[in-house]
Design a protein around this motif. Structure first.
Motif: not given
Ligand SMILES: [Zn+2]
Length: 382
Positions: A343-350
Motif C-alpha cells: 500500500s505504501e510503496a506502490a500506492m503511496g497510501a500509508f
C-alpha cells in the motif's frame, strides 16, 4: 560568528570549511595546510535524468553510484580528517564542519535547466549538485550527539548552502537531510548529512507546495497552511512535544510513520537562510532535545530520516511556503521496523499502526537521552 573558507579538492570539487573558532579557520585559510595531495582523476560526466511520462516525475539514472564507499572501517573513513595513512576527502588534520561536493553524485556537476515541456522518452543531463556535510571530525555519532556549539555551526552551514545553491542555474529545490542508521541505508558511520540541489521540484515537495499555495490564495494571501496547522496544534496540545519561543515540535495530525515529528518555526520563513541568529540559537537546543527524546525509549539509537522542507525556487510557490523539518522513523518497537509494503510503496497510501496522540505522549514523557552513540556527549572544541 561562523568563518567560511572555500577551497578545491584535486579533482576540482568545491570544499568549504565552516568554523566557529578563529584558530581553526586560520589553519584552513593556509593553502599549504589544507591541500588535497591525492591527485584524483577528473570527475566523470553527469548522469542522466529520464522523464516518466506516466507519472510526470523525473528519475535520475546514476549507475556510477554502485561503486561508492560502503561502511568503510574507521581507519579508511573518507570523512575523518586526513592522516598519512588515510588520505580522506577532507585534506586537513582537523575541522569543525565541512561541506563538499559528493564524488558519487546523483545530480551534477553540470548545472542548467531541464527541458520545460518533457514528454515520452525525454532524457536530459542530471544537472544539479549533491553535497556532503560532515558534522564533526569525530568518527562516531550523529547530529544528536553534537555539542550545541557544533550543531549551531551545522545550521549556519545548511543556511549558507541553501542560499548559495538556490542561486545556481537551474536549481528548483534545495534539500538538506540526515539519514541515521544502517537499517535505513546509511553507508558511512561518520556523522554527516547531505544536501541535494535538484533541477526539478521533487514530487512530495511539489504536493506540499501546491497545497500550501491553494490555501494561501484562498485566504487572500493572509494565512499560511503551516501557520494554521501550527496554531491549531499549539492550541490543542494533544500532539505537542516541545513548545519553545521560536520553534515548536509536534506529531502531525495524520502522521504516516510509527514516529513522525514536525519541527516548525513560529514565524513564516521560506528556508533555513531566512532564520535569524536568535532563531538559529533556539533551533539548536530544541532540535538536540527532540533527537534526545527520540532515542530515550530504546536501548539502541533510533534510525530516522530528518528532512528539511524548504520553499521551492519558484516565484509563485515561494510566498506560501513555510520552512519545517519532517523527522520520520520506521521504528515500531525496540527491534521492529516498519517496511514500506504494497500500500505504501506502490500506492503511496500509508497505514499507521500507532496513534499520533500516543506517540506524542511518549515523546513528551521521555527523558531526553544525552547521547546513545558511545561517544562523549556535548563535546566542545578544545
Ligand atoms: Zn570518520
Amino acid at each position: 560568528m561562523t568563518s567560511i573558507t572555500p577551497t578545491r579538492l584535486s579533482d576540482g570539487r568545491e570544499l568549504i570549511y565552516f568554523d566557529a573558532h578563529e584558530d581553526s579557520a586560520a589553519r584552513h585559510r593556509d593553502p599549504a595546510a589544507s591541500r588535497d595531495t591525492r591527485g584524483l582523476p577528473p570527475r566523470g560526466p553527469a548522469g542522466t535524468a529520464r522523464f516518466d511520462a506516466l507519472s510526470g516525475e523525473w528519475v535520475a539514472v546514476a549507475a556510477h553510484r554502485q561503486s561508492r564507499t560502503h561502511l568503510p572501517p574507521a581507519d579508511q573513513c573518507p570523512l575523518c580528517p586526513t592522516t598519512p595513512a588515510n588520505l580522506s576527502e577532507i585534506p586537513a588534520t582537523d575541522y569543525e564542519v565541512v561541506v563538499f561536493e559528493n564524488r558519487f553524485s546523483s545530480f551534477g556537476p553540470d548545472l542548467g535547466a531541464l527541458p520545460e515541456t518533457p514528454g515520452w522518452g525525454t532524457t536530459a543531463t542530471a544537472s544539479g549538485r549533491c553535497e556532503v556535510v560532515a558534522f564533526d571530525s569525530a568518527h562516531e555519532g550523529s547530529f544528536g550527539s553534537l555539542s550545541p556549539e557544533r550543531a549551531r555551526t551545522v545550521i549556519d552551514a545548511w543556511a549558507h548552502r541553501t542560499e548559495a545553491l538556490s542561486a545556481m542555474p537551474g536549481i528548483k529545490q534545495v534539500f538538506c537531510f540526515e539519514n541515521r542508521g544502517a537499517d535505513i541505508g546509511v553507508t558511512l558511520l561518520h556523522p554527516h548529512g547531505q544536501i541535494y540541489a535538484y533541477p526539478f521540484i521533487p514530487p512530495r515537495a511539489a504536493t506540499l507546495a501546491a497545497r500550501a499555495a491553494a490555501f494561501f490564495d484562498a485566504s487572500g494571501g493572509r494565512q499560511t497552511l503551516m501557520g494554521h496547522a501550527l496554531a491549531a496544534e499549539r492550541s490543542s496540545g494533544d500532539r505537542m512535544v516541545i513548545e519553545g519561543k521560536h520553534f515548536s515540535a509536534f506529531v502531525p495530525f495524520a502522521a504516516r510513520w510509527p514516529v513522525e515529528v514536525h519541527l516548525v518555526p513560529h514565524r513564516q520563513v521560506a528556508d533555513l537562510a531566512g532564520l535569524s541568529d536568535e532563531e538559529r540559537n533556539e533551533l539548536t537546543t530544541v532540535y538536540l532535545e527532540l533527537l534526545g527524546r527520540l532515542d530515550a525509549p530504546y536501548p539502541t539509537p533510533t534510525p530516522y530520516i530528518a528532512a528539511w522542507q524548504q520553499a521551492p525556487i519558484d516565484d509563485e510557490l515561494r510566498p506560501a511556503s513555510y520552512l519545517h523539518l519532517q523527522l520520520t522513523s520506521p521504528r515500531r518497537a525496540a527491534d521492529k521496523l516498519k517496511f514500506l509494503a504494497g500500500s505504501e510503496a506502490a500506492m503511496g497510501a500509508f497505514i499507521n499502526d500507532t496513534t499520533p496522540e500516543s506517540v506524542a505522549d511518549a515523546l513528551r514523557r521521555a527523558t531526553p537521552t544525552e547521547n546513545v552513540s558511545g561517544v562523549p556527549a556535548r563535546k566542545d572544541h578544545p
